[in-house]
Design a protein around this motif. Structure first.
Motif, mmCIF file in Angstrom:
data_model
loop_
_atom_site.group_PDB
_atom_site.id
_atom_site.type_symbol
_atom_site.label_atom_id
_atom_site.label_comp_id
_atom_site.label_asym_id
_atom_site.label_seq_id
_atom_site.Cartn_x
_atom_site.Cartn_y
_atom_site.Cartn_z
ATOM 1 N N PHE A 1 -16.728 -7.714 -2.043
ATOM 2 C CA PHE A 1 -15.567 -8.610 -1.940
ATOM 3 C C PHE A 1 -14.750 -8.531 -3.228
ATOM 4 C CE2 PHE A 1 -14.249 -13.260 -0.756
ATOM 5 C CZ PHE A 1 -12.992 -12.809 -0.409
ATOM 6 N N GLU A 2 -15.426 -8.552 -4.358
ATOM 7 C CA GLU A 2 -14.726 -8.456 -5.644
ATOM 8 C C GLU A 2 -13.999 -7.113 -5.758
ATOM 9 O OE1 GLU A 2 -15.604 -9.587 -10.266
ATOM 10 O OE2 GLU A 2 -17.287 -8.874 -9.051
ATOM 11 N N GLY A 3 -14.669 -6.024 -5.351
ATOM 12 C CA GLY A 3 -14.036 -4.709 -5.374
ATOM 13 C C GLY A 3 -12.822 -4.646 -4.453
ATOM 14 N N PHE A 4 -12.943 -5.252 -3.290
ATOM 15 C CA PHE A 4 -11.825 -5.289 -2.346
ATOM 16 C C PHE A 4 -10.622 -5.997 -2.959
ATOM 17 C CE2 PHE A 4 -9.709 -8.125 0.747
ATOM 18 C CZ PHE A 4 -9.003 -7.178 1.473
ATOM 19 N N VAL A 5 -10.843 -7.170 -3.548
ATOM 20 C CA VAL A 5 -9.732 -7.927 -4.140
ATOM 21 C C VAL A 5 -9.139 -7.156 -5.329
ATOM 22 C CG1 VAL A 5 -9.083 -10.079 -5.306
ATOM 23 C CG2 VAL A 5 -10.556 -10.153 -3.290
ATOM 24 N N GLU A 6 -9.976 -6.477 -6.099
ATOM 25 C CA GLU A 6 -9.465 -5.664 -7.215
ATOM 26 C C GLU A 6 -8.588 -4.520 -6.705
ATOM 27 O OE1 GLU A 6 -12.882 -4.470 -9.504
ATOM 28 O OE2 GLU A 6 -13.171 -6.504 -10.305
ATOM 29 N N ARG A 7 -9.014 -3.874 -5.601
ATOM 30 C CA ARG A 7 -8.189 -2.805 -5.018
ATOM 31 C C ARG A 7 -6.850 -3.353 -4.542
ATOM 32 N NH1 ARG A 7 -12.973 -1.427 -2.992
ATOM 33 N NH2 ARG A 7 -12.568 -2.165 -0.884
ATOM 34 N N VAL A 8 -6.872 -4.522 -3.916
ATOM 35 C CA VAL A 8 -5.624 -5.144 -3.468
ATOM 36 C C VAL A 8 -4.746 -5.449 -4.682
ATOM 37 C CG1 VAL A 8 -4.607 -7.188 -2.384
ATOM 38 C CG2 VAL A 8 -6.573 -6.067 -1.312
ATOM 39 N N GLU A 9 -5.354 -5.973 -5.739
ATOM 40 C CA GLU A 9 -4.590 -6.301 -6.949
ATOM 41 C C GLU A 9 -3.949 -5.042 -7.546
ATOM 42 O OE1 GLU A 9 -5.146 -8.887 -11.025
ATOM 43 O OE2 GLU A 9 -6.908 -7.900 -10.188
ATOM 44 N N ASP A 10 -4.703 -3.959 -7.571
ATOM 45 C CA ASP A 10 -4.184 -2.714 -8.145
ATOM 46 C C ASP A 10 -3.058 -2.105 -7.322
ATOM 47 O OD1 ASP A 10 -6.050 -2.959 -10.169
ATOM 48 O OD2 ASP A 10 -7.463 -1.518 -9.289
ATOM 49 N N ASN A 11 -3.071 -2.321 -6.007
ATOM 50 C CA ASN A 11 -2.133 -1.599 -5.125
ATOM 51 C C ASN A 11 -1.158 -2.486 -4.360
ATOM 52 O OD1 ASN A 11 -3.342 1.048 -5.607
ATOM 53 N ND2 ASN A 11 -5.120 0.178 -4.569
ATOM 54 N N HIS A 12 -1.244 -3.799 -4.477
ATOM 55 C CA HIS A 12 -0.481 -4.688 -3.598
ATOM 56 C C HIS A 12 1.035 -4.493 -3.690
ATOM 57 C CE1 HIS A 12 -0.135 -7.084 -7.275
ATOM 58 N NE2 HIS A 12 0.857 -7.719 -6.686
ATOM 59 N N LYS A 13 1.533 -4.051 -4.819
ATOM 60 C CA LYS A 13 2.992 -3.908 -4.976
ATOM 61 C C LYS A 13 3.549 -2.800 -4.088
ATOM 62 C CE LYS A 13 3.161 -5.844 -9.563
ATOM 63 N NZ LYS A 13 3.391 -5.623 -10.980
ATOM 64 N N LYS A 14 2.706 -1.842 -3.734
ATOM 65 C CA LYS A 14 3.187 -0.746 -2.885
ATOM 66 C C LYS A 14 2.644 -0.815 -1.454
ATOM 67 C CE LYS A 14 0.000 2.024 -5.517
ATOM 68 N NZ LYS A 14 -0.221 3.115 -6.387
ATOM 69 N N TYR A 15 2.071 -1.958 -1.067
ATOM 70 C CA TYR A 15 1.538 -2.103 0.283
ATOM 71 C C TYR A 15 2.666 -2.203 1.306
ATOM 72 C CZ TYR A 15 -3.487 -2.911 -0.517
ATOM 73 O OH TYR A 15 -4.815 -2.761 -0.808
ATOM 74 N N SER A 16 2.498 -1.488 2.404
ATOM 75 C CA SER A 16 3.410 -1.610 3.541
ATOM 76 C C SER A 16 2.872 -2.713 4.462
ATOM 77 C CB SER A 16 3.445 -0.278 4.301
ATOM 78 O OG SER A 16 2.181 -0.026 4.909
ATOM 79 N N ARG A 17 3.612 -2.985 5.517
ATOM 80 C CA ARG A 17 3.161 -3.972 6.490
ATOM 81 C C ARG A 17 1.815 -3.558 7.086
ATOM 82 N NH1 ARG A 17 5.618 -3.227 11.099
ATOM 83 N NH2 ARG A 17 4.056 -3.757 12.605
ATOM 84 N N LYS A 18 1.663 -2.275 7.352
ATOM 85 C CA LYS A 18 0.419 -1.756 7.925
ATOM 86 C C LYS A 18 -0.740 -1.899 6.932
ATOM 87 C CE LYS A 18 -0.881 1.724 11.122
ATOM 88 N NZ LYS A 18 -0.869 1.031 12.376
ATOM 89 N N ASP A 19 -0.472 -1.673 5.646
ATOM 90 C CA ASP A 19 -1.507 -1.851 4.620
ATOM 91 C C ASP A 19 -1.957 -3.315 4.571
ATOM 92 O OD1 ASP A 19 -1.422 0.842 3.771
ATOM 93 O OD2 ASP A 19 0.256 0.403 2.419
ATOM 94 N N TRP A 20 -1.002 -4.240 4.675
ATOM 95 C CA TRP A 20 -1.370 -5.660 4.646
ATOM 96 C C TRP A 20 -2.158 -6.049 5.898
ATOM 97 C CZ3 TRP A 20 -2.162 -8.274 0.638
ATOM 98 C CH2 TRP A 20 -1.378 -8.130 -0.508
ATOM 99 N N GLU A 21 -1.826 -5.442 7.038
ATOM 100 C CA GLU A 21 -2.598 -5.718 8.250
ATOM 101 C C GLU A 21 -4.048 -5.281 8.067
ATOM 102 O OE1 GLU A 21 -0.532 -3.789 11.473
ATOM 103 O OE2 GLU A 21 1.147 -5.216 11.387
#
Length: 156
Positions: free
Chosen positions: A31-51
């Motif tokens: 879970f911590e790794g998942f949130v860290e990955r989101v933190e590292d990449n969230h600025k370039k997430y598309s709608r599909k990435d957020w889904e």
């Protein structure tokens, strides 16, 4: 044909097993790794990435959480709540402070209402009790000092 179907089923079962946390610590680390990955990449997430991220988050926040919930310590619970807040803050582009303020706004308002009610209804009575108590303590203190001075005078 029979062997290829068996092979495909085994591969799918293996993939699902690898994606599911196997212990409380594995859950927390993933879970911590998942949130860290989101933190590292969230600025370039598309709608599909957020889904995709939302689906994964829901598994961490419900299905997998429930699987290990009996094993979590208070420290684990705090860590999990922090990860949840961080994920929502990243997704909604809010600061954590704003999110916490919104979460606790109602509680703060309720406390404020109780303080106002206390001041309106009971404060004066309690203040009188405090003043009476302080007067008694003061009178007792004066008496103790007077007694001590008298004993000293008698001793010399």
């Amino acid at each position: 044909m029979k062997y290829s179907t068996y092979f495909i089923v085994c591969c799918l079962v293996g993939l699902v097993a690898c994606a599911t946390p196997t212990s409380k610590q594995d859950y927390l680390n993933r879970f911590e790794g998942f949130v860290e990955r989101v933190e590292d990449n969230h600025k370039k997430y598309s709608r599909k990435d957020w889904e995709w991220a939302d689906e994964k988050f829901e598994k961490y926040n419900s299905e997998w959480y429930l699987e290990f919930s009996d094993d979590f310590t208070l420290e684990d619970q705090i860590k999990i709540k922090g990860l949840i807040i961080k994920y929502h803050a990243l997704k909604n582009k809010e600061s954590v402070g704003d999110m916490l303020r919104d979460l606790f706004k109602d509680d703060a308002n309720k406390i404020g209402d109780k303080v106002e009610k206390y001041i309106d209804e009971d404060f004066d009575e309690d203040l009188d009790k405090i003043i009476d108590g302080a007067t008694e303590i003061g009178d007792s203190a004066v008496k103790v000092i007077e007694d001590a001075v008298r004993v000293l005078d008698e001793s010399f």
